[in-house]
Scaffold this active site. Structure first.
Site, PDB file in Angstrom:
ATOM      1  N   GLU A 134       1.010  -1.006  -0.064  1.00 60.00           N
ATOM      2  CA  GLU A 134       0.256   0.291  -0.378  1.00 60.00           C
ATOM      3  C   GLU A 134       1.019   1.171   0.141  1.00 60.00           C
ATOM      4  O   GLU A 134       0.569   2.530  -0.342  1.00 60.00           O
ATOM      5  CB  GLU A 134      -1.354   0.414   1.316  1.00 60.00           C
TER       6      GLU A 134
ATOM      7  N   CYS B 156       6.615   4.728   6.082  1.00 65.02           N
ATOM      8  CA  CYS B 156       5.929   5.569   6.467  1.00 65.02           C
ATOM      9  C   CYS B 156       5.255   5.102   7.412  1.00 65.02           C
ATOM     10  O   CYS B 156       4.553   3.998   8.463  1.00 65.02           O
ATOM     11  CB  CYS B 156       4.719   4.477   5.504  1.00 65.02           C
TER      12      CYS B 156
ATOM     13  N   TYR C 182      -2.458  -9.588  -1.778  1.00 67.23           N
ATOM     14  CA  TYR C 182      -2.868 -11.531  -1.899  1.00 67.23           C
ATOM     15  C   TYR C 182      -3.370 -11.325  -3.210  1.00 67.23           C
ATOM     16  O   TYR C 182      -4.428 -11.063  -3.515  1.00 67.23           O
ATOM     17  CB  TYR C 182      -3.667 -11.777  -0.859  1.00 67.23           C
TER      18      TYR C 182
END
Length: 761
Positions: A441, A462, A731
């Site tokens: 992400e 992050c 996934y």
């Protein structure tokens, strides 16, 4: 039931069992709950009592009896069990049900070395007394059972060796708030502490594991995700592995970009030696990743990235599968294959893809990320140059091998590197995005290190959190939540320690945040929308527009107050370019919702004052923290109405939010006819989200004629994702039938990818 049983109290004395006392506690815990039977719980627990039993064991037996009754038809047992567990937990932490005064608690914990002593240096006793008035300990009673067990297992400060617990949840929330706002001016900070405490303790903002468990303690490393790029030299390879060890030991999830490493048989020092290729170095990284186990349970986790056109790609794609021998497999990492439009075009035209070693084709590797036109020019030029070592493969064969490995392992991920750079908050000419992270992400710039203290390298970090969409009633509430999330996470960047200079440099220069969402499935159910039929497209557009708009606005306001981030000039925002300018226009065919906010005024304000943070949003998986908020995971549809998660305390059952009223409105994962509707929604979200999205693809083989998912379908979905601007795919889940055996109790996938709570929240 034998009334003459003796029980052993917490202080060691014994007395006759008092069944009335047990009944009173159960009565208290069941107040206001529907369809729960106290006598059922008593019956189930009484048979397990024995002479001399400890009162604490009685308590645990009753909790377990209530938890075992949680079901679709009686979801309120999850609150009955939770209240009993909270009662027990407070007794263990404080010796009584009533929590102590906050100031006394903090003094005691600092003396024990459990809390950071700066708490007492930063705040006066008077201020702690005021904070005490903000706390509502009754909010403990809103947790579900799964949440209490997660708190006990992962979040509350404790002695992990003896199992002693030292605090309850509301102290956790208020002290996280106090730590994060401790550097704010004295006259405003308590007001921020109160607002932030209210948002997190009512589950409107969800915090990641490293923040929940670590802020307020003396350990200060809370970044969820770490991205490390490796250069094509031994020094850089060694620097990369020592950086991995440092961060794995601190519970972070790792993304490794190893795409620059030259291919097998490349010359070294002008042909003096013959290069061993990528695989021995990938093994070296795997060893580094697994070197530190977290609490002896398991090693760290990493995803390693390489380009699809790498000369060794056919050997790299199979590294995770169960065939082959130890020598040619590296199974304990996940892999991200990097693709761009040229590769897809070759597939669609039935042409070949030419494979190169990055070391043989000057400029090609950098152009792959920074400049798509230049990449195509160089690529076709090198294809025609007979002096360069290369291998041609049919595009359809290479894509099919990749998708077959993705299908069989579930853990070969996809990164569309052109989308990551053309629809990006960074200017690809100065700060290209060359990799993602463990859970796909994050999309941030990195630079290889030549040694672990290299000042010129850049490790990207992050810091995450999420909005609970199920807890908001209208989109305007996001304005306040965005202000709080941005300010808290931005303050965290200054509050935490950085084990490696290259990480500190990037964090201080870019100040990147990744704020996402949880409970999207409940949000859709509440609004009567479904994933698969297009009915949620416009609502999703409206929602994610509001999220990104308010996040940018909050960061812009913070920049007016504290200054823009030092490397703001490396962003596209600095040029006045916003996500609404660069999204994939194919999305206009599936969402015709107009923009609702004043983007032009925001654009001007950003050009004038800048942003405090180079990035603001990312949509991460959220298995653990969704349980705390009793929410559905991230943007995912639930697999069943009751999900089961195995934990060290046994099986945790969790019922989807508001099941009684909404069970017909939820669309379960395996009820969806295919991936199209979901991928459209991800594309719409990606229009606004500035980093990326952990998006999954799901297949039920029984829906296809031969009981097998056709390759054509896998490739079609891959192209659909690309068409709608999706940056990354995480996934691939395949339904195997086994998980449906327990009637409606569909176990959630046990996923070891981000168990550290790393770049999930």
């Amino acid at each position: 039931m034998n009334q003459n049983l003796l029980v052993t109290k917490r202080d060691g004395s014994t007395e006759r069992i008092n069944l009335d006392k047990i009944h009173r506690v159960l009565d208290w815990a069941a107040e206001g709950l529907h369809n729960v039977s106290i006598s059922q719980v008593e019956l189930r627990s009484h048979i397990q009592f024995y002479d001399g039993i400890k009162t604490s064991d009685i308590h645990e037996t009753i909790i377990k009896a209530a938890a075992d009754l949680i079901s679709r038809d009686a979801p309120d047992y999850q609150y009955l069990a939770a209240r009993l567990a909270i009662f027990h937990l407070r007794k263990k932490a404080y010796g009584q049900f009533e929590p102590p005064a906050l100031y006394d608690h903090v003094v005691k914990m600092v003396e024990m070395g459990k809390y950071d002593n700066h708490l007492l240096e930063d705040y006066t006793e008077e201020e702690f007394k005021q904070m005490d008035t903000f706390i509502d300990h009754d909010r403990d009673m809103t947790f579900s059972y799964a949440a209490v067990k997660q708190l006990e297992g992962k979040y509350l400060v404790q002695n992990r060796v003896t199992g002693e617990i030292y605090e309850s949840a509301q102290f956790l929330y208020i002290l996280v708030a106090a730590c994060l706002f401790s550097n704010y001016p004295r006259e405003t900070r308590l007001q921020y502490v109160k607002r932030f405490y209210d948002a997190v303790s009512t589950f409107k903002i969800s915090l990641p594991t490293p923040i929940m468990s670590g802020v307020r303690t003396p350990t200060r490393q809370f970044s969820s995700c770490v991205l490390i790029e490796c250069g094509d030299s031994l020094d850089s390879i060694n620097a990369t592995s020592s950086a991995i060890v440092k961060y794995v030991s601190q519970r972070a999830g790792i993304g490794i970009n190893a795409g620059r490493i030259r291919a097998l048989g490349s010359p070294i020092r002008g042909g003096e030696a013959f290069h061993t290729g990528c695989i021995p170095f990938y093994k070296h990284f795997q060893t580094a990743v697994k070197s530190c186990s977290q609490g002896g349970v398991r090693g760290g986790a990493a995803t390693l990235f390489y380009p699809m056109w790498h000369l060794e790609v056919e050997s790299l794609l199979v590294l995770k599968n169960n065939r082959g021998v130890e020598g040619n497999r590296v199974r304990h990492m996940d892999y991200g294959v990097q693709i761009n439009k040229l590769m897809y075009t070759r597939l669609l035209k039935g042409e070949d893809i030419t494979l190169f070693s990055p070391s043989d084709v000057p400029g090609l590797y950098d152009a792959f990320f920074a400049d798509q036109e230049e990449f195509e020019r160089l690529y076709t030029k090198y294809e025609k140059d007979d002096s360069i070592r290369k291998q041609r493969v049919k595009a359809v064969e290479l894509f099919s091998l990749m998708m077959q490995e993705r299908a069989s392992t579930g853990r070969i991920y996809i990164q569309n590197v052109d989308h990551c750079n053309t629809h990006s908050p960074f200017d690809p000419a100065i700060a290209p995005v060359r990799q993602s992270n463990l859970c796909l992400e994050i999309a941030l710039p990195t630079k290889p290190l030549n040694d672990v203290n290299d000042e010129n390298g850049e490790i990207a970090l992050c810091t995450l959190s999420a909005f609970n969409l199920g807890a908001i009633n209208n989109l305007d509430e996001l304005e306040e939540l965005a202000i709080l999330a941005v300010r808290a996470l931005d303050a965290l960047l200054d509050y935490q320690d950085y084990p490696i200079p290259a990480a500190k440099r990037g964090a201080m220069g870019r100040r990147t945040l990744g704020i996402g969402v949880i409970n999207f499935a409940y949000y859709l159910a509440k609004h009567g929308k479904r994933y698969s039929d297009g009915s949620a497209n416009n609502l999703t557009h409206k929602t994610f527009e509001a999220i990104q708009y308010y996040l940018l606005k909050a960061s812009n306001e913070l920049a007016k107050e504290q200054g823009a981030c030092p490397w703001f000039n490396e962003t596209t925002y600095a040029k006045g370019i916003l996500p609404i300018d660069t999204y994939k226009k194919d999305l206009d065919t599936i969402a015709n919702e107009p923009l609702h906010y004043d983007w032009e005024a925001l654009r001007e304000s950003i050009k004038t004052h800048g942003l405090r943070n180079s990035t603001l949003s990312a949509l991460m998986p959220s298995e653990t923290s969704s349980q705390i908020s009793n929410a559905t995971n991230g943007i995912e549809p639930p697999r069943g109405y009751v999900s089961i998660k195995a934990s060290k305390d046994g099986i945790l059952r969790q019922v989807v939010p508001d099941y009684e009223h909404l069970h017909d409105a939820y669309e379960l994962l395996w009820e969806m006819p295919g991936n199209d509707g979901y991928l459209q929604l991800v594309g719409i979200m990606q229009k606004f989200i500035d980093q990326s999205i952990s998006a999954n693809t799901n297949y039920d083989p029984s829906r296809f004629p031969s009981g097998k998912v056709p390759m054509q379908q896998l490739l079609k979905d891959l192209l659909t994702a690309y068409k709608f601007g999706v940056k990354t795919l995480y996934y691939q889940n395949t339904r195997d039938g086994a998980e449906d055996a327990q009637d409606d109790l569909v176990p959630s996938i046990q996923d070891d990818g981000c168990e550290s709570g790393a770049c999930k929240i």
